[in-house]
Motif scaffolding. Structure first.
Motif, PDB file in Angstrom:
ATOM      1  N   ARG A  39       1.717  36.074  29.167  1.00 26.29           N
ATOM      2  CA  ARG A  39       3.101  36.324  28.752  1.00 26.29           C
ATOM      3  C   ARG A  39       3.282  35.959  27.284  1.00 26.29           C
ATOM      4  O   ARG A  39       3.988  35.003  26.947  1.00 26.29           O
ATOM      5  CB  ARG A  39       4.071  35.480  29.573  1.00 26.29           C
ATOM      6  N   MET A 134      14.170  28.205  41.856  1.00 25.93           N
ATOM      7  CA  MET A 134      13.702  29.600  41.934  1.00 25.93           C
ATOM      8  C   MET A 134      12.177  29.632  41.996  1.00 25.93           C
ATOM      9  O   MET A 134      11.569  30.677  41.795  1.00 25.93           O
ATOM     10  CB  MET A 134      14.159  30.371  40.695  1.00 25.93           C
ATOM     11  N   ALA A 135      11.585  28.454  42.222  1.00 26.66           N
ATOM     12  CA  ALA A 135      10.128  28.333  42.279  1.00 26.66           C
ATOM     13  C   ALA A 135       9.472  28.675  40.952  1.00 26.66           C
ATOM     14  O   ALA A 135       8.372  29.200  40.894  1.00 26.66           O
ATOM     15  CB  ALA A 135       9.544  29.187  43.408  1.00 26.66           C
TER      16      ALA A 135
ATOM     17  N   TYR B  80       6.535  25.121  45.826  1.00 25.19           N
ATOM     18  CA  TYR B  80       7.034  26.279  45.083  1.00 25.19           C
ATOM     19  C   TYR B  80       6.985  27.541  45.947  1.00 25.19           C
ATOM     20  O   TYR B  80       7.866  28.376  45.889  1.00 25.19           O
ATOM     21  CB  TYR B  80       6.237  26.464  43.790  1.00 25.19           C
ATOM     22  N   MET B  84      10.360  29.843  47.201  1.00 22.64           N
ATOM     23  CA  MET B  84      10.594  31.273  47.003  1.00 22.64           C
ATOM     24  C   MET B  84      11.383  31.852  48.168  1.00 22.64           C
ATOM     25  O   MET B  84      11.963  32.927  48.059  1.00 22.64           O
ATOM     26  CB  MET B  84       9.252  32.010  46.854  1.00 22.64           C
ATOM     27  N   TYR B 107      15.440  37.788  36.817  1.00 19.63           N
ATOM     28  CA  TYR B 107      14.481  36.726  36.471  1.00 19.63           C
ATOM     29  C   TYR B 107      13.527  36.352  37.610  1.00 19.63           C
ATOM     30  O   TYR B 107      12.303  36.427  37.437  1.00 19.63           O
ATOM     31  CB  TYR B 107      15.230  35.495  35.959  1.00 19.63           C
ATOM     32  N   PRO B 108      14.072  35.939  38.787  1.00 22.88           N
ATOM     33  CA  PRO B 108      13.129  35.560  39.854  1.00 22.88           C
ATOM     34  C   PRO B 108      12.260  36.728  40.319  1.00 22.88           C
ATOM     35  O   PRO B 108      11.098  36.524  40.682  1.00 22.88           O
ATOM     36  CB  PRO B 108      14.038  35.065  40.989  1.00 22.88           C
ATOM     37  N   ARG B 110      11.151  39.247  38.439  1.00 21.36           N
ATOM     38  CA  ARG B 110      10.093  39.407  37.433  1.00 21.36           C
ATOM     39  C   ARG B 110       9.051  38.301  37.543  1.00 21.36           C
ATOM     40  O   ARG B 110       7.858  38.526  37.365  1.00 21.36           O
ATOM     41  CB  ARG B 110      10.706  39.346  36.034  1.00 21.36           C
ATOM     42  N   GLU B 111       9.522  37.068  37.820  1.00 18.66           N
ATOM     43  CA  GLU B 111       8.603  35.934  37.872  1.00 18.66           C
ATOM     44  C   GLU B 111       7.633  36.046  39.038  1.00 18.66           C
ATOM     45  O   GLU B 111       6.475  35.685  38.918  1.00 18.66           O
ATOM     46  CB  GLU B 111       9.396  34.628  38.014  1.00 18.66           C
ATOM     47  N   HIS B 112       8.149  36.508  40.174  1.00 14.60           N
ATOM     48  CA  HIS B 112       7.344  36.376  41.387  1.00 14.60           C
ATOM     49  C   HIS B 112       6.781  37.679  41.940  1.00 14.60           C
ATOM     50  O   HIS B 112       6.046  37.658  42.911  1.00 14.60           O
ATOM     51  CB  HIS B 112       8.160  35.689  42.475  1.00 14.60           C
ATOM     52  N   ARG B 156      21.612  36.168  42.065  1.00 18.75           N
ATOM     53  CA  ARG B 156      20.278  35.720  41.690  1.00 18.75           C
ATOM     54  C   ARG B 156      19.615  34.972  42.852  1.00 18.75           C
ATOM     55  O   ARG B 156      18.415  35.121  43.100  1.00 18.75           O
ATOM     56  CB  ARG B 156      20.365  34.810  40.464  1.00 18.75           C
TER      57      ARG B 156
END
Lengths: 259, 268
Positions: A39, A134-135, B80, B84, B107-108, B110-112, B156
Protein backbone atom coordinates in the motif's frame (compact mmCIF):
# COMPACT_ATOMS: atom_id res chain seq x y z
CA UNK A 1 11.94 11.04 54.13
CA UNK A 2 10.53 7.60 53.40
CA UNK A 3 7.70 9.19 51.47
CA UNK A 4 10.12 11.15 49.28
CA UNK A 5 12.06 7.99 48.62
CA UNK A 6 8.86 6.24 47.62
CA UNK A 7 7.94 9.12 45.32
CA UNK A 8 11.37 8.97 43.71
CA UNK A 9 10.88 5.25 43.22
CA UNK A 10 7.49 5.80 41.63
CA UNK A 11 8.94 8.34 39.21
CA UNK A 12 11.74 5.92 38.34
CA UNK A 13 9.37 3.02 37.75
CA UNK A 14 7.03 5.28 35.78
CA UNK A 15 9.87 6.40 33.50
CA UNK A 16 11.02 2.85 32.94
CA UNK A 17 7.47 1.84 32.12
CA UNK A 18 7.21 4.66 29.58
CA UNK A 19 10.52 3.63 28.07
CA UNK A 20 9.31 0.06 27.78
CA UNK A 21 6.05 1.13 26.16
CA UNK A 22 7.92 3.35 23.74
CA UNK A 23 10.13 0.49 22.63
CA UNK A 24 7.19 -1.89 22.29
CA UNK A 25 5.42 0.66 20.12
CA UNK A 26 8.58 0.99 18.03
CA UNK A 27 8.68 -2.77 17.54
CA UNK A 28 5.04 -2.87 16.47
CA UNK A 29 5.61 0.02 14.06
CA UNK A 30 8.66 -1.64 12.52
CA UNK A 31 6.74 -4.90 12.19
CA UNK A 32 4.20 -3.09 10.01
CA UNK A 33 6.70 -1.76 7.47
CA UNK A 34 6.45 -4.77 5.16
CA UNK A 35 2.73 -4.10 4.66
CA UNK A 36 3.55 -0.66 3.28
CA UNK A 37 4.98 -2.25 0.16
CA UNK A 38 1.51 -3.40 -0.80
CA UNK A 39 0.00 0.00 0.00
CA UNK A 40 2.54 2.62 -1.08
CA UNK A 41 -0.21 5.26 -1.18
CA UNK A 42 -0.30 5.37 2.61
CA UNK A 43 3.38 6.30 2.69
CA UNK A 44 3.11 8.82 -0.14
CA UNK A 45 0.28 10.67 1.60
CA UNK A 46 2.32 10.94 4.76
CA UNK A 47 5.49 11.97 2.93
CA UNK A 48 3.44 14.85 1.62
CA UNK A 49 2.09 16.01 4.96
CA UNK A 50 5.25 15.36 6.97
CA UNK A 51 7.83 16.26 4.32
CA UNK A 52 6.50 18.47 1.58
CA UNK A 53 4.54 20.68 3.94
CA UNK A 54 7.71 21.28 5.98
CA UNK A 55 9.69 22.41 2.94
CA UNK A 56 8.84 26.10 3.20
CA UNK A 57 9.91 26.61 6.81
CA UNK A 58 13.07 24.54 6.27
CA UNK A 59 13.97 26.38 3.05
CA UNK A 60 13.51 29.84 4.51
CA UNK A 61 15.36 28.99 7.72
CA UNK A 62 18.19 27.36 5.80
CA UNK A 63 18.68 30.41 3.59
CA UNK A 64 18.78 32.81 6.51
CA UNK A 65 21.06 30.66 8.63
CA UNK A 66 23.45 30.45 5.65
CA UNK A 67 23.33 34.20 5.20
CA UNK A 68 24.12 34.83 8.86
CA UNK A 69 26.97 32.30 8.68
CA UNK A 70 28.33 34.13 5.66
CA UNK A 71 28.20 37.43 7.49
CA UNK A 72 29.70 36.27 10.81
CA UNK A 73 32.23 34.03 9.10
CA UNK A 74 33.44 36.83 6.89
CA UNK A 75 34.02 39.21 9.82
CA UNK A 76 36.01 36.66 11.77
CA UNK A 77 37.95 35.16 8.85
CA UNK A 78 38.84 38.56 7.41
CA UNK A 79 40.62 39.41 10.69
CA UNK A 80 43.11 36.68 9.80
CA UNK A 81 43.06 37.45 6.11
CA UNK A 82 41.40 34.09 5.51
CA UNK A 83 38.11 35.31 4.03
CA UNK A 84 38.68 33.22 0.90
CA UNK A 85 37.98 30.10 2.98
CA UNK A 86 34.48 31.35 3.76
CA UNK A 87 32.96 28.67 1.55
CA UNK A 88 34.53 25.88 3.59
CA UNK A 89 33.40 27.40 6.86
CA UNK A 90 29.81 27.88 5.73
CA UNK A 91 29.52 24.46 4.11
CA UNK A 92 31.23 22.56 6.94
CA UNK A 93 29.10 24.10 9.66
CA UNK A 94 25.93 23.50 7.67
CA UNK A 95 26.59 19.98 6.50
CA UNK A 96 28.09 18.71 9.74
CA UNK A 97 26.00 20.44 12.36
CA UNK A 98 23.47 23.11 11.58
CA UNK A 99 21.76 21.33 8.71
CA UNK A 100 20.80 18.16 10.60
CA UNK A 101 20.30 19.81 14.00
CA UNK A 102 18.29 22.89 13.05
CA UNK A 103 16.22 20.91 10.56
CA UNK A 104 15.42 18.39 13.29
CA UNK A 105 14.41 21.16 15.70
CA UNK A 106 12.21 22.76 13.04
CA UNK A 107 10.82 19.35 12.14
CA UNK A 108 9.89 18.66 15.77
CA UNK A 109 8.08 21.99 15.96
CA UNK A 110 6.34 21.79 12.62
CA UNK A 111 5.74 18.13 11.79
CA UNK A 112 6.29 16.40 15.14
CA UNK A 113 3.75 18.50 17.00
CA UNK A 114 1.25 18.04 14.15
CA UNK A 115 1.72 14.27 14.27
CA UNK A 116 1.18 14.16 18.03
CA UNK A 117 -1.92 16.33 17.86
CA UNK A 118 -3.34 14.30 14.99
CA UNK A 119 -2.82 10.91 16.66
CA UNK A 120 -3.93 12.26 20.04
CA UNK A 121 -7.16 13.64 18.58
CA UNK A 122 -7.76 10.42 16.67
CA UNK A 123 -7.50 8.64 20.00
CA UNK A 124 -9.71 11.16 21.81
CA UNK A 125 -12.42 10.89 19.15
CA UNK A 126 -12.29 7.07 19.30
CA UNK A 127 -11.07 6.80 15.70
CA UNK A 128 -8.24 4.48 16.74
CA UNK A 129 -10.64 2.35 18.79
CA UNK A 130 -12.98 2.35 15.82
CA UNK A 131 -10.24 1.00 13.58
CA UNK A 132 -9.45 -1.73 16.10
CA UNK A 133 -13.08 -2.78 16.17
CA UNK A 134 -13.06 -2.87 12.35
CA UNK A 135 -10.24 -5.40 12.74
CA UNK A 136 -7.74 -2.88 11.38
CA UNK A 137 -4.54 -2.50 13.38
CA UNK A 138 -4.14 1.25 14.01
CA UNK A 139 -0.42 0.97 14.69
CA UNK A 140 0.25 -0.61 11.32
CA UNK A 141 -2.24 1.44 9.36
CA UNK A 142 -1.87 4.87 10.96
CA UNK A 143 1.44 5.00 12.83
CA UNK A 144 3.84 3.01 10.63
CA UNK A 145 3.40 5.11 7.45
CA UNK A 146 3.92 8.30 9.47
CA UNK A 147 7.00 6.85 11.13
CA UNK A 148 8.61 5.83 7.87
CA UNK A 149 7.68 9.15 6.26
CA UNK A 150 9.45 11.08 9.04
CA UNK A 151 12.51 8.87 8.75
CA UNK A 152 12.73 9.38 4.99
CA UNK A 153 11.80 13.07 4.96
CA UNK A 154 14.32 14.27 7.54
CA UNK A 155 17.57 13.72 5.57
CA UNK A 156 15.96 15.21 2.47
CA UNK A 157 14.86 18.27 4.40
CA UNK A 158 18.29 18.57 6.01
CA UNK A 159 19.96 18.35 2.58
CA UNK A 160 17.71 21.13 1.36
CA UNK A 161 18.49 23.19 4.44
CA UNK A 162 22.24 22.81 3.88
CA UNK A 163 22.09 23.46 0.13
CA UNK A 164 20.05 26.62 0.53
CA UNK A 165 22.26 27.66 3.44
CA UNK A 166 25.34 27.41 1.21
CA UNK A 167 23.58 29.52 -1.39
CA UNK A 168 22.65 32.06 1.32
CA UNK A 169 26.28 32.17 2.44
CA UNK A 170 27.38 32.57 -1.19
CA UNK A 171 24.96 35.42 -1.71
CA UNK A 172 26.27 37.33 1.32
CA UNK A 173 29.96 36.40 0.99
CA UNK A 174 30.46 36.62 -2.74
CA UNK A 175 27.55 38.82 -3.73
CA UNK A 176 27.69 41.45 -1.00
CA UNK A 177 31.08 41.25 0.70
CA UNK A 178 33.32 40.60 -2.30
CA UNK A 179 34.79 37.14 -1.56
CA UNK A 180 36.20 35.60 -4.73
CA UNK A 181 33.67 33.46 -6.54
CA UNK A 182 36.14 30.77 -7.62
CA UNK A 183 37.82 30.57 -4.20
CA UNK A 184 34.46 30.17 -2.47
CA UNK A 185 33.53 27.08 -4.49
CA UNK A 186 36.96 25.52 -5.08
CA UNK A 187 37.97 25.70 -1.40
CA UNK A 188 34.68 24.09 -0.53
CA UNK A 189 35.23 21.39 -3.12
CA UNK A 190 38.68 20.47 -1.83
CA UNK A 191 37.97 20.63 1.89
CA UNK A 192 34.52 19.14 2.24
CA UNK A 193 34.78 15.36 2.24
CA UNK A 194 31.98 13.20 0.95
CA UNK A 195 32.32 10.62 3.72
CA UNK A 196 33.60 12.63 6.67
CA UNK A 197 31.26 15.54 6.25
CA UNK A 198 28.33 14.81 3.98
CA UNK A 199 27.73 11.18 4.90
CA UNK A 200 28.09 11.85 8.62
CA UNK A 201 25.57 14.67 8.29
CA UNK A 202 23.15 12.33 6.54
CA UNK A 203 23.59 9.71 9.27
CA UNK A 204 22.84 12.35 11.87
CA UNK A 205 19.65 13.43 10.19
CA UNK A 206 18.53 9.83 9.75
CA UNK A 207 18.99 9.31 13.49
CA UNK A 208 17.15 12.55 14.26
CA UNK A 209 14.32 11.66 11.88
CA UNK A 210 13.96 8.28 13.55
CA UNK A 211 13.95 9.70 17.07
CA UNK A 212 11.77 12.79 16.45
CA UNK A 213 9.06 10.85 14.64
CA UNK A 214 9.14 8.06 17.19
CA UNK A 215 8.75 10.53 20.07
CA UNK A 216 5.94 12.38 18.28
CA UNK A 217 3.98 9.20 17.54
CA UNK A 218 4.56 7.71 20.97
CA UNK A 219 3.35 10.89 22.68
CA UNK A 220 0.27 11.06 20.48
CA UNK A 221 -0.56 7.39 20.93
CA UNK A 222 -0.05 7.54 24.68
CA UNK A 223 -1.77 10.88 25.27
CA UNK A 224 -4.73 11.13 27.61
CA UNK A 225 -7.86 11.27 25.42
CA UNK A 226 -8.84 14.80 26.51
CA UNK A 227 -8.07 18.24 25.12
CA UNK A 228 -5.67 18.85 28.00
CA UNK A 229 -4.01 15.50 27.42
CA UNK A 230 -3.42 16.23 23.75
CA UNK A 231 -2.05 19.70 24.46
CA UNK A 232 0.36 18.30 27.05
CA UNK A 233 1.46 15.54 24.72
CA UNK A 234 2.15 18.08 21.95
CA UNK A 235 4.29 20.16 24.29
CA UNK A 236 6.15 17.07 25.44
CA UNK A 237 6.86 16.11 21.84
CA UNK A 238 8.61 19.39 21.12
CA UNK A 239 10.50 19.45 24.43
CA UNK A 240 11.61 15.81 24.38
CA UNK A 241 12.51 15.91 20.68
CA UNK A 242 14.64 19.03 21.16
CA UNK A 243 16.51 17.50 24.10
CA UNK A 244 16.97 14.23 22.27
CA UNK A 245 18.30 15.97 19.15
CA UNK A 246 20.77 18.14 21.03
CA UNK A 247 21.96 15.31 23.26
CA UNK A 248 22.30 12.84 20.42
CA UNK A 249 24.07 15.43 18.32
CA UNK A 250 26.78 15.73 20.97
CA UNK A 251 27.21 11.96 21.16
CA UNK A 252 27.21 11.50 17.40
CA UNK A 253 29.65 14.37 16.88
CA UNK A 254 31.99 12.90 19.48
CA UNK A 255 31.82 9.51 17.77
CA UNK A 256 32.20 10.80 14.23
CA UNK A 257 34.66 13.64 14.50
CA UNK A 258 36.50 12.74 17.71
CA UNK A 259 40.03 11.51 17.39
CA UNK B 1 -23.37 -24.04 15.93
CA UNK B 2 -26.62 -24.43 17.83
CA UNK B 3 -29.09 -21.68 17.15
CA UNK B 4 -30.56 -21.39 20.60
CA UNK B 5 -27.18 -21.16 22.24
CA UNK B 6 -26.43 -17.56 23.29
CA UNK B 7 -24.06 -15.68 20.97
CA UNK B 8 -22.28 -14.03 23.88
CA UNK B 9 -21.83 -15.71 27.23
CA UNK B 10 -20.23 -13.84 30.09
CA UNK B 11 -19.52 -15.66 33.32
CA UNK B 12 -18.29 -14.32 36.63
CA UNK B 13 -16.71 -11.28 34.98
CA UNK B 14 -14.47 -9.19 37.19
CA UNK B 15 -12.78 -6.02 36.02
CA UNK B 16 -10.92 -3.24 37.82
CA UNK B 17 -9.74 0.21 36.89
CA UNK B 18 -6.90 0.89 39.30
CA UNK B 19 -8.44 0.13 42.69
CA UNK B 20 -11.98 0.77 41.51
CA UNK B 21 -14.15 -2.27 41.00
CA UNK B 22 -16.09 -1.94 37.73
CA UNK B 23 -17.51 -5.46 37.46
CA UNK B 24 -17.72 -7.85 40.34
CA UNK B 25 -19.02 -11.20 39.22
CA UNK B 26 -21.26 -10.35 36.27
CA UNK B 27 -23.10 -13.09 34.32
CA UNK B 28 -24.77 -12.13 31.04
CA UNK B 29 -26.17 -14.14 28.12
CA UNK B 30 -26.86 -12.40 24.83
CA UNK B 31 -29.31 -14.48 22.77
CA UNK B 32 -28.82 -14.79 19.00
CA UNK B 33 -30.96 -12.73 16.67
CA UNK B 34 -32.38 -10.56 19.45
CA UNK B 35 -31.88 -7.01 20.64
CA UNK B 36 -30.52 -7.05 24.16
CA UNK B 37 -30.31 -3.79 26.09
CA UNK B 38 -27.78 -3.33 28.85
CA UNK B 39 -28.84 -0.46 31.05
CA UNK B 40 -27.65 1.25 34.14
CA UNK B 41 -26.74 4.66 35.54
CA UNK B 42 -23.83 6.61 34.02
CA UNK B 43 -20.43 5.42 35.12
CA UNK B 44 -21.39 1.78 35.70
CA UNK B 45 -19.01 0.61 33.00
CA UNK B 46 -21.47 -0.11 30.22
CA UNK B 47 -19.01 1.05 27.55
CA UNK B 48 -16.30 -0.95 29.32
CA UNK B 49 -18.49 -4.04 28.97
CA UNK B 50 -18.65 -3.55 25.18
CA UNK B 51 -14.87 -3.13 25.06
CA UNK B 52 -14.50 -6.36 27.01
CA UNK B 53 -16.78 -8.19 24.59
CA UNK B 54 -14.84 -6.73 21.66
CA UNK B 55 -11.55 -7.80 23.22
CA UNK B 56 -10.19 -4.26 23.54
CA UNK B 57 -9.89 -4.81 27.28
CA UNK B 58 -9.08 -8.00 29.15
CA UNK B 59 -10.96 -9.04 32.29
CA UNK B 60 -9.19 -9.63 35.60
CA UNK B 61 -11.19 -12.84 36.02
CA UNK B 62 -14.09 -14.66 34.45
CA UNK B 63 -14.82 -15.74 30.90
CA UNK B 64 -16.25 -14.01 27.85
CA UNK B 65 -17.35 -16.23 25.00
CA UNK B 66 -18.45 -14.90 21.62
CA UNK B 67 -19.76 -17.44 19.13
CA UNK B 68 -17.93 -20.19 20.94
CA UNK B 69 -14.58 -18.39 21.12
CA UNK B 70 -12.97 -17.20 24.34
CA UNK B 71 -12.42 -13.51 23.63
CA UNK B 72 -10.42 -13.05 26.82
CA UNK B 73 -7.87 -15.62 25.66
CA UNK B 74 -7.61 -15.01 21.92
CA UNK B 75 -4.32 -13.91 20.41
CA UNK B 76 -4.19 -10.74 18.31
CA UNK B 77 -4.63 -12.48 14.97
CA UNK B 78 -7.66 -14.53 16.05
CA UNK B 79 -9.13 -11.53 17.81
CA UNK B 80 -8.94 -9.45 14.62
CA UNK B 81 -10.49 -12.30 12.68
CA UNK B 82 -13.37 -12.45 15.16
CA UNK B 83 -13.80 -8.66 15.08
CA UNK B 84 -14.43 -8.81 11.35
CA UNK B 85 -17.72 -10.44 12.32
CA UNK B 86 -18.54 -7.79 14.94
CA UNK B 87 -19.68 -4.26 14.35
CA UNK B 88 -19.51 -1.49 16.89
CA UNK B 89 -21.23 1.84 16.84
CA UNK B 90 -19.32 4.29 18.99
CA UNK B 91 -21.03 7.10 20.82
CA UNK B 92 -19.12 9.68 18.81
CA UNK B 93 -19.46 7.74 15.56
CA UNK B 94 -15.66 7.50 15.38
CA UNK B 95 -15.66 8.24 11.65
CA UNK B 96 -12.29 8.92 10.07
CA UNK B 97 -12.38 12.69 9.76
CA UNK B 98 -10.08 13.12 6.76
CA UNK B 99 -12.07 11.05 4.25
CA UNK B 100 -15.65 11.54 2.98
CA UNK B 101 -18.69 9.49 3.95
CA UNK B 102 -18.38 7.10 1.00
CA UNK B 103 -14.76 6.27 1.81
CA UNK B 104 -15.58 5.80 5.48
CA UNK B 105 -18.15 3.13 4.66
CA UNK B 106 -15.86 1.60 2.04
CA UNK B 107 -12.93 1.49 4.46
CA UNK B 108 -13.55 -1.91 6.10
CA UNK B 109 -14.50 -3.44 2.74
CA UNK B 110 -11.30 -2.20 1.13
CA UNK B 111 -9.24 -3.35 4.12
CA UNK B 112 -10.58 -6.86 4.31
CA UNK B 113 -11.68 -7.86 0.84
CA UNK B 114 -10.09 -7.68 -2.57
CA UNK B 115 -13.35 -6.76 -4.26
CA UNK B 116 -13.24 -4.75 -7.48
CA UNK B 117 -14.05 -1.06 -7.27
CA UNK B 118 -17.37 -1.37 -9.11
CA UNK B 119 -18.64 -3.90 -6.58
CA UNK B 120 -17.40 -1.86 -3.63
CA UNK B 121 -19.33 1.11 -4.98
CA UNK B 122 -22.54 -0.89 -5.16
CA UNK B 123 -22.07 -2.33 -1.68
CA UNK B 124 -21.36 1.06 -0.14
CA UNK B 125 -24.36 2.65 -1.84
CA UNK B 126 -26.59 -0.16 -0.58
CA UNK B 127 -25.33 0.23 2.96
CA UNK B 128 -25.83 3.99 2.79
CA UNK B 129 -29.29 3.45 1.34
CA UNK B 130 -30.12 1.26 4.34
CA UNK B 131 -29.45 4.18 6.68
CA UNK B 132 -31.03 6.72 4.33
CA UNK B 133 -27.85 8.64 3.53
CA UNK B 134 -27.04 7.60 -0.03
CA UNK B 135 -27.30 11.27 -0.98
CA UNK B 136 -24.70 12.28 1.62
CA UNK B 137 -21.93 10.10 0.20
CA UNK B 138 -19.68 13.01 -0.79
CA UNK B 139 -19.97 14.96 2.45
CA UNK B 140 -17.07 15.13 4.86
CA UNK B 141 -17.70 13.94 8.44
CA UNK B 142 -17.55 17.50 9.81
CA UNK B 143 -20.44 18.45 7.54
CA UNK B 144 -22.75 15.88 9.15
CA UNK B 145 -25.08 16.41 12.10
CA UNK B 146 -24.57 14.17 15.13
CA UNK B 147 -27.44 11.92 14.12
CA UNK B 148 -26.22 11.63 10.54
CA UNK B 149 -22.68 10.82 11.68
CA UNK B 150 -24.08 8.01 13.81
CA UNK B 151 -26.02 6.65 10.86
CA UNK B 152 -22.94 6.73 8.63
CA UNK B 153 -21.06 4.92 11.38
CA UNK B 154 -23.87 2.39 11.43
CA UNK B 155 -23.56 1.89 7.68
CA UNK B 156 -19.84 1.32 8.20
CA UNK B 157 -20.50 -1.12 11.06
CA UNK B 158 -22.71 -3.27 8.83
CA UNK B 159 -20.41 -2.97 5.81
CA UNK B 160 -18.99 -6.46 6.24
CA UNK B 161 -22.36 -7.99 7.25
CA UNK B 162 -21.35 -8.83 10.81
CA UNK B 163 -23.09 -11.35 13.02
CA UNK B 164 -23.58 -8.81 15.78
CA UNK B 165 -23.53 -5.09 16.39
CA UNK B 166 -22.77 -3.34 19.63
CA UNK B 167 -24.31 0.08 20.10
CA UNK B 168 -22.68 2.38 22.62
CA UNK B 169 -25.26 4.87 23.90
CA UNK B 170 -26.86 5.31 20.46
CA UNK B 171 -29.56 7.71 21.67
CA UNK B 172 -27.48 10.13 23.71
CA UNK B 173 -27.66 13.73 22.57
CA UNK B 174 -30.08 13.09 19.70
CA UNK B 175 -33.05 15.25 18.84
CA UNK B 176 -36.44 13.47 18.88
CA UNK B 177 -36.46 12.91 15.12
CA UNK B 178 -33.00 11.36 14.81
CA UNK B 179 -33.73 9.41 17.98
CA UNK B 180 -36.84 7.96 16.29
CA UNK B 181 -34.83 7.21 13.16
CA UNK B 182 -32.15 5.38 15.13
CA UNK B 183 -34.69 3.37 17.12
CA UNK B 184 -36.35 2.28 13.91
CA UNK B 185 -33.02 1.52 12.20
CA UNK B 186 -31.62 -0.61 14.99
CA UNK B 187 -34.77 -2.72 15.12
CA UNK B 188 -35.10 -2.95 11.33
CA UNK B 189 -31.45 -3.90 10.78
CA UNK B 190 -31.65 -6.52 13.48
CA UNK B 191 -34.71 -8.15 11.99
CA UNK B 192 -33.78 -7.80 8.32
CA UNK B 193 -30.22 -9.16 8.56
CA UNK B 194 -30.82 -11.56 11.47
CA UNK B 195 -28.22 -9.73 13.48
CA UNK B 196 -27.65 -9.92 17.17
CA UNK B 197 -27.71 -6.48 18.72
CA UNK B 198 -26.39 -5.28 22.05
CA UNK B 199 -27.57 -1.81 22.97
CA UNK B 200 -25.91 -0.09 25.88
CA UNK B 201 -28.01 2.81 27.02
CA UNK B 202 -29.50 4.74 29.87
CA UNK B 203 -32.38 6.04 27.78
CA UNK B 204 -35.00 3.82 29.36
CA UNK B 205 -37.94 4.52 27.07
CA UNK B 206 -36.10 4.04 23.78
CA UNK B 207 -34.14 1.05 24.95
CA UNK B 208 -37.23 -0.64 26.37
CA UNK B 209 -39.04 0.07 23.10
CA UNK B 210 -36.63 -1.89 20.92
CA UNK B 211 -35.16 -4.44 23.30
CA UNK B 212 -36.28 -8.05 23.53
CA UNK B 213 -34.42 -8.48 26.77
CA UNK B 214 -32.96 -6.09 29.31
CA UNK B 215 -30.09 -6.35 31.77
CA UNK B 216 -29.72 -3.69 34.43
CA UNK B 217 -26.25 -3.20 35.86
CA UNK B 218 -25.26 -1.11 38.83
CA UNK B 219 -22.31 -1.09 41.22
CA UNK B 220 -20.54 -3.82 39.30
CA UNK B 221 -23.39 -6.33 39.45
CA UNK B 222 -26.41 -7.34 37.41
CA UNK B 223 -29.32 -6.01 39.47
CA UNK B 224 -32.10 -7.54 37.44
CA UNK B 225 -32.81 -8.94 34.00
CA UNK B 226 -35.89 -9.87 32.04
CA UNK B 227 -38.25 -8.84 29.26
CA UNK B 228 -39.03 -5.07 29.05
CA UNK B 229 -42.60 -5.43 30.37
CA UNK B 230 -41.45 -7.41 33.35
CA UNK B 231 -38.81 -4.80 34.10
CA UNK B 232 -41.26 -1.92 33.85
CA UNK B 233 -43.49 -3.52 36.45
CA UNK B 234 -40.63 -4.83 38.55
CA UNK B 235 -41.22 -5.18 42.25
CA UNK B 236 -37.64 -4.17 42.99
CA UNK B 237 -37.52 -0.62 44.33
CA UNK B 238 -34.22 0.03 42.63
CA UNK B 239 -35.41 -1.12 39.21
CA UNK B 240 -38.63 0.83 39.58
CA UNK B 241 -36.67 3.98 40.39
CA UNK B 242 -34.37 3.52 37.41
CA UNK B 243 -37.01 2.52 34.88
CA UNK B 244 -39.33 5.35 35.88
CA UNK B 245 -36.65 7.96 36.43
CA UNK B 246 -37.62 8.87 39.98
CA UNK B 247 -35.40 11.43 41.69
CA UNK B 248 -35.33 9.69 45.03
CA UNK B 249 -35.42 6.07 46.05
CA UNK B 250 -32.81 3.47 46.86
CA UNK B 251 -30.38 5.66 44.88
CA UNK B 252 -30.59 8.77 47.05
CA UNK B 253 -30.94 12.28 45.63
CA UNK B 254 -28.27 13.50 48.05
CA UNK B 255 -24.64 12.58 47.78
CA UNK B 256 -23.56 11.26 51.21
CA UNK B 257 -22.91 14.24 53.53
CA UNK B 258 -23.25 15.18 57.20
CA UNK B 259 -26.63 16.58 58.25
CA UNK B 260 -27.50 19.97 56.73
CA UNK B 261 -28.03 21.70 60.09
CA UNK B 262 -24.76 20.40 61.43
CA UNK B 263 -22.98 21.48 58.24
CA UNK B 264 -24.47 25.00 58.24
CA UNK B 265 -23.91 25.64 61.94
CA UNK B 266 -20.51 24.03 62.08
CA UNK B 267 -17.22 25.71 61.40
CA UNK B 268 -15.86 25.56 57.93
Amino acid sequence: MLEQLARLGRIGIGSLEQLGRGHLLLLYMLAGISELFTRPRLLLNQLFSVGVLSVLIVAISGTFVGMVLGLQGYYILSQFGAEQTLGVMVAASLVRELGPVVTALLFAGRAGSALTAEIGLMKATEQLSGLEMMAVNPVKRILTPRFLAGFVAMPLLAAMFSALGVLGGYFVGVGLLGVDDGAFWSQMQTKIDLYDDVLNGVIKSLVFGFVCTWIALFQGYGSAPTSEGVSRATTRTVVHSSFAVLGLDFILTALMFGE
Amino acid sequence: MIDDEPLVTIRNLRFFRGDRVIFDGVDIDIPRGKVTAIMGPSGTGKTTLLKLIGGQLRPAAGTIQVDGERVDRLGTRDLYRLRMRMGMLFQSGALLTDIPVFENVAYPIREHTGLPESLIRKLVLLKLEAVGLRGARDLMPHELSGGMARRVALARAIALDPMMIMYDEPFTGQDPISMGVLVKLIRALNDASRLTSIVVSHDVREAAQIADYIYIISNGKVIEHGAPDAMMSSSSEWTAQFMNGLADGPVPFHFPAPGLEQDLMGES
